[in-house]
Write an enzyme that holds these catalytic residues in place. Structure first.
Site, PDB file in Angstrom:
ATOM      1  N   HIS A 134       0.827  -1.181   0.079  1.00 22.06           N
ATOM      2  CA  HIS A 134       0.088   0.118   0.142  1.00 22.06           C
ATOM      3  C   HIS A 134       0.835   1.184   0.102  1.00 22.06           C
ATOM      4  O   HIS A 134       1.850   1.235   0.635  1.00 22.06           O
ATOM      5  CB  HIS A 134      -0.977  -0.046   1.182  1.00 22.06           C
ATOM      6  CG  HIS A 134      -2.005  -0.961   1.238  1.00 22.06           C
ATOM      7  ND1 HIS A 134      -3.357  -0.908   0.735  1.00 22.06           N
ATOM      8  CD2 HIS A 134      -1.867  -2.464   1.542  1.00 22.06           C
ATOM      9  CE1 HIS A 134      -3.806  -2.247   1.239  1.00 22.06           C
ATOM     10  NE2 HIS A 134      -3.008  -2.996   1.201  1.00 22.06           N
ATOM     11  N   HIS A 188      -2.755  -4.911   8.988  1.00 24.70           N
ATOM     12  CA  HIS A 188      -1.619  -3.711   8.731  1.00 24.70           C
ATOM     13  C   HIS A 188      -1.328  -2.965   9.676  1.00 24.70           C
ATOM     14  O   HIS A 188      -1.629  -1.743   9.557  1.00 24.70           O
ATOM     15  CB  HIS A 188      -2.043  -3.032   7.442  1.00 24.70           C
ATOM     16  CG  HIS A 188      -2.027  -3.724   6.174  1.00 24.70           C
ATOM     17  ND1 HIS A 188      -0.655  -4.369   5.360  1.00 24.70           N
ATOM     18  CD2 HIS A 188      -3.030  -4.613   5.554  1.00 24.70           C
ATOM     19  CE1 HIS A 188      -1.075  -4.822   4.449  1.00 24.70           C
ATOM     20  NE2 HIS A 188      -2.419  -5.147   4.415  1.00 24.70           N
ATOM     21  N   ASN A 212       0.515 -11.817   8.830  1.00 27.62           N
ATOM     22  CA  ASN A 212       1.036 -11.062   7.707  1.00 27.62           C
ATOM     23  C   ASN A 212       0.716  -9.642   7.748  1.00 27.62           C
ATOM     24  O   ASN A 212      -0.401  -9.319   8.081  1.00 27.62           O
ATOM     25  CB  ASN A 212       0.521 -11.482   6.178  1.00 27.62           C
ATOM     26  CG  ASN A 212       1.271 -12.712   5.955  1.00 27.62           C
ATOM     27  OD1 ASN A 212       0.290 -14.046   5.687  1.00 27.62           O
ATOM     28  ND2 ASN A 212       2.551 -13.193   5.755  1.00 27.62           N
ATOM     29  N   ASP A 241      -1.320 -20.263   0.482  1.00 27.75           N
ATOM     30  CA  ASP A 241      -0.706 -20.422  -0.603  1.00 27.75           C
ATOM     31  C   ASP A 241       0.714 -21.128  -0.616  1.00 27.75           C
ATOM     32  O   ASP A 241       1.326 -21.366  -1.772  1.00 27.75           O
ATOM     33  CB  ASP A 241      -0.639 -19.233  -1.478  1.00 27.75           C
ATOM     34  CG  ASP A 241       0.397 -18.001  -0.811  1.00 27.75           C
ATOM     35  OD1 ASP A 241       0.827 -18.350   0.291  1.00 27.75           O
ATOM     36  OD2 ASP A 241       0.609 -17.138  -1.539  1.00 27.75           O
ATOM     37  N   ASP A 266      -6.013 -13.541  -1.027  1.00 25.40           N
ATOM     38  CA  ASP A 266      -5.541 -12.201  -1.242  1.00 25.40           C
ATOM     39  C   ASP A 266      -4.754 -12.224  -2.704  1.00 25.40           C
ATOM     40  O   ASP A 266      -3.757 -11.612  -2.864  1.00 25.40           O
ATOM     41  CB  ASP A 266      -4.146 -12.079  -0.195  1.00 25.40           C
ATOM     42  CG  ASP A 266      -3.942 -10.699  -0.050  1.00 25.40           C
ATOM     43  OD1 ASP A 266      -4.509  -9.682  -0.562  1.00 25.40           O
ATOM     44  OD2 ASP A 266      -2.535 -10.720   0.483  1.00 25.40           O
ATOM     45  N   ALA A 301       3.208  -9.189  -1.800  1.00 21.68           N
ATOM     46  CA  ALA A 301       2.070  -8.036  -2.341  1.00 21.68           C
ATOM     47  C   ALA A 301       1.040  -8.767  -2.825  1.00 21.68           C
ATOM     48  O   ALA A 301       0.835  -8.838  -4.069  1.00 21.68           O
ATOM     49  CB  ALA A 301       2.927  -7.347  -3.565  1.00 21.68           C
ATOM     50  N   GLY A 302       0.476  -9.512  -1.881  1.00 22.03           N
ATOM     51  CA  GLY A 302      -0.757 -10.236  -2.391  1.00 22.03           C
ATOM     52  C   GLY A 302      -0.154 -11.594  -2.842  1.00 22.03           C
ATOM     53  O   GLY A 302       1.129 -12.044  -2.799  1.00 22.03           O
TER      54      GLY A 302
END
Length: 355
Positions: A134, A188, A212, A241, A266, A301-302
């Protein structure tokens, strides 16, 4: 019209059924289902039939970023649906307030039509130190007037907002959002455990991708992770993942958060496209070997995966299909107030297949 009768050793519908059953699929859609023996000789047999997946945190796919004004989300929705995620809560990463309001207004009709299950604002109310992909310049403290403007633009379609509870005004914003029917997710964040607990006291009910975007667990400073693992009031997102969480950490969370954990993808715009360079939330992102990182850093990043990829990993490690239904359908539906999807996924021979 094409029709196929599928018989299953286990029909797990999320409402308590877990035994022999069947489903009639016509033109790729569930036409009928039932428990017990199939009404006629089935066209095929599978090990288990499960509800479709609910992905409560997904940013896009096939080059589509759900947060981009004017972008047609159809290709991304179809890509995830083709992998079993039949209910998507479209996550909008941090953008300018004008762009975010514009995009909320564009996507709200898709929520009303049922094409999307809701909208999720992951930003702009995030901690600078744990912002991930972000943009630092677009992050803000939660001001009442700005929150009201976002809620008005969403017109009832906003299902969840992620915020860092240590930000000025965040704790006061939580009950206002809850009153408006929005689930508040802690994420976050660099908040200490006491601040996270106060956020839950005020109504926060989800933790955005546990582990995360937050400090690691420390034995004298448990932080958000410690609260997420131990507080029964909060539902936790897990990105399964294989890149965001080590399998042993995933197992720890599944054990300690039994009944209140949900798998999320995500997934970002690069899902379905392969390696390359992309942009997410104003940051340049590089995908190599299927792993997305902020350009020039090792920060994830995702993901480029779907919920079905995480399911496949769990099945390969011996997970019970009933656990899969809980993680992918029952818990996210309950946590976000979404109707449980119909049967849409088969498991046979340890493999996931969309009906």
């Amino acid at each position: 019209m094409t029709a196929s009768l599928v018989s299953a050793r286990r029909l797990i519908d999320g409402n308590g059924s877990d035994g022999p059953g069947w489903a009639l699929i016509e033109d790729g859609r569930l036409a009928d289902s039932g428990t017990g023996e199939a009404p006629r000789r089935p066209d095929r047999e599978v090990d288990a039939l499960l509800p479709g997946f609910v992905d409560a945190h997904v940013h896009g796919a096939c080059g589509v970023d759900f947060a981009t004004p004017g972008a047609d989300p159809a290709a991304a929705i179809a890509w995830h649906a083709g992998r079993g995620s039949v209910a998507l809560v479209a996550s909008l990463a941090t953008g300018t307030l004008d762009d975010t309001r514009m995009r909320l207004a564009e996507l709200a009709p898709l929520v009303r039509s049922g094409a999307l299950a809701g909208l999720h604002l992951e930003g702009p109310f995030l901690c600078h130190g744990r912002r991930g992909a972000h943009s630092r310049d677009l992050l803000r403290d939660p001001a009442p007037a700005e929150i009201e403007a976002l809620l008005a633009a969403g017109d009832g379609a906003i299902r969840m907002i992620t915020l860092a509870p240590e930000l000025p005004g965040a704790l006061d914003a939580i009950p206002l959002l809850v009153y408006a029917g929005v689930r508040v997710a802690v994420g976050h964040t660099e908040a200490d455990a006491d601040t996270v607990s106060r956020a839950i006291d005020r109504g926060a009910s989800v933790m955005t991708h546990l582990f995360n975007g937050m400090p690691p667990l420390h034995h004298r400073s448990p932080g958000p992770v410690g609260v997420g693992l131990s507080d029964e009031r909060i539902t936790v997102e897990l990105i399964g993942d294989g890149d965001h969480l080590d399998d042993r950490v995933l197992d720890l969370a599944l054990r300690d958060c039994a009944g209140r954990a949900m798998l999320v993808s995500d997934a970002m715009a690069a899902a379905g496209l392969g390696d390359g360079e992309y942009v997410l939330a104003g940051s340049e992102v590089v995908v190599r070997d299927g792993v997305a990182t902020v350009a020039g850093t090792s920060a994830l990043a995702g993901s480029t995966s779907s919920v079905s990829d995480a399911v496949q990993r769990l099945l390969a490690r011996g997970a019970d299909p009933a656990l899969i239904a809980e993680l992918t359908s029952v818990t996210p539906s309950r946590a976000l107030g979404i109707n449980l999807p119909p049967l849409a996924v088969a498991v046979t021979g340890g493999r996931v297949e969309v009906l």
